[in-house]
Design a protein around this motif. Structure first.
Motif, PDB file in Angstrom:
ATOM      1  N   GLU A  90       0.820  -1.208   0.000  1.00  0.00           N
ATOM      2  CA  GLU A  90       0.000   0.000   0.000  1.00  0.00           C
ATOM      3  C   GLU A  90       0.855   1.259   0.000  1.00  0.00           C
TER       4      GLU A  90
ATOM      5  N   THR B 295       1.529   2.125  -3.591  1.00  0.00           N
ATOM      6  CA  THR B 295       0.262   2.520  -4.211  1.00  0.00           C
ATOM      7  C   THR B 295      -0.067   3.966  -3.868  1.00  0.00           C
TER       8      THR B 295
ATOM      9  N   LYS C  46      -0.161   7.216  -6.377  1.00  0.00           N
ATOM     10  CA  LYS C  46      -1.429   7.957  -6.407  1.00  0.00           C
ATOM     11  C   LYS C  46      -1.207   9.435  -6.118  1.00  0.00           C
TER      12      LYS C  46
ATOM     13  N   ALA D  29       3.317  -1.373  -8.733  1.00  0.00           N
ATOM     14  CA  ALA D  29       2.417  -0.219  -8.616  1.00  0.00           C
ATOM     15  C   ALA D  29       2.707   0.808  -9.704  1.00  0.00           C
TER      16      ALA D  29
END
Length: 270
Positions: free
Chosen positions: A84, A87, A91, A140
Motif C-alpha cells: 500500500e 500505491t 497515487k 504499482a
C-alpha cells in the motif's frame, strides 16, 4: 562532487523514488529535479530521519530559487514492504502532476554479517525490503504506466554485488541479483506497453550502507586499490546514469539491461 548541469533533460516529467532522502536515492532525486522533473519521494518517516528530510526539502528549494526551471518535490512516509505504501506514493504523484513517467526502486538495506551467524530475522528483512519492496513498488508504478498508455522508464537499484560474492553478504548479494533478474523479466512483460525496465548497478559507494567499510582505513584502502579509477564512488556518481536511463531521448532502446557503474572494479580481477 559537481552536480549534473541543468540541461532540462527531464523537463515536464514526473518521477517517483523510494528511499529518496539519503544516499543514492537522494542524489537521484536532486538530479531529476535539476533536470526539470517533478519527483514524489518515499522515505520511512522515522524520527531519526527528520533532519535528512528537512535538509532535502531545503536543498530542493535552493535549486528552484536558481531559476533553472527545476521540478518540484512531494514526500510521503511509508515502508515499501507494505504494498500500500507504493500505491499511495504513485497515487499522490499522479494526483499532484497528472502522470508517472519514471520510477526508481531504490529503497534497500544492508547489514554485514557472518554467514554462520545470520538469523532468520536478518535474512527475512533483507528479502522483504530489497526484493519484495522492489517488486511491490515496481508493480504499482507499472500499473499506472500501463493505464496511461504512453510507456515509461522503471529503474531498479541493484549492485555490483549481483555479480560478485561477498563473505559478509550472503544474505545481501542474492537480493541484488534478484533485482537485476526482476528488471529483465519486467522488461519482457512490459515491452508491449513501451515501458523500459533496467537495473542500475553501483559499485562501492560512500553511503550509510557502506559505513562499515568507509570507517575502516585498511578496508577502504583495499577497496580503492581494486578500483581502476582509484576512489570509492559518491552517491552523485549515480545521478548521471539514473538520468540517462530515465531520459527517453537518450536511452529509448536501452531495455532489460544492467548498467554497471563501479569505477571498473568488477573487471579488475587479476
Amino acid at each position: 562532487m559537481a552536480a549534473l548541469p541543468a540541461w532540462n533533460l527531464l523537463k515536464g516529467k514526473t518521477a517517483a523514488v523510494t528511499g529518496g532522502t539519503t544516499g543514492i536515492g537522494r542524489a537521484i532525486v536532486l538530479a531529476y529535479i535539476t533536470q526539470g522533473c517533478n519527483v514524489a519521494v518515499n522515505h520511512l518517516g522515522r524520527p531519526q530521519e527528520e533532519e535528512r528530510r528537512h535538509s532535502l526539502l531545503k536543498e530542493v528549494e535552493a535549486i528552484k530559487n536558481t531559476g533553472i526551471g527545476a521540478g518540484s518535490i512531494l514526500e510521503l512516509p511509508g515502508d515499501v514492504t507494505d504494498p500500500e505504501t507504493s500505491t499511495r506514493l504513485i497515487k499522490e504523484a499522479v494526483s499532484q502532476w497528472g502522470q508517472l513517467d519514471i520510477f526508481v526502486a531504490n529503497a534497500g538495506v544492508f547489514k554485514p554479517a557472518e554467514f554462520l551467524k545470520i538469523q532468520p530475522s536478518l535474512l527475512d528483512h533483507s528479502v522483504d525490503v530489497n526484493v519484495k519492496g522492489c517488486f511491490y513498488s515496481c508493480q504499482a508504478a507499472a500499473h499506472q504506466m500501463v493505464k496511461q498508455g504512453r510507456g515509461g522508464s522503471i529503474i531498479g537499484i541493484s549492485s555490483v554485488s549481483a555479480l560478485l560474492g561477498g563473505g559478509f553478504q550472503t544474505h545481501y548479494t542474492p537480493t541484488k541479483a534478484a533485482i537485476l533478474s526482476m528488471m529483465q523479466s519486467m522488461a519482457i512483460a512490459l515491452g508491449k506497453d513501451k515501458i523500459r525496465c533496467n537495473a542500475l548497478m553501483p559499485g562501492t559507494i560512500a553511503t550509510q550502507l557502506a559505513d562499515h567499510d568507509m570507517n575502516d582505513p585498511v578496508k577502504k584502502a583495499a577497496l580503492e586499490a581494486r578500483i581502476p579509477l582509484g576512489r570509492v564512488g559518491d552517491p552523485e556518481d549515480m545521478a548521471g546514469p539514473a538520468v540517462f536511463l530515465a531520459c527517453e531521448e537518450m536511452s529509448r532502446y536501452v531495455n532489460a539491461t544492467g548498467l554497471l557503474a563501479d569505477g571498473g572494479m568488477y573487471s579488475n580481477l587479476q
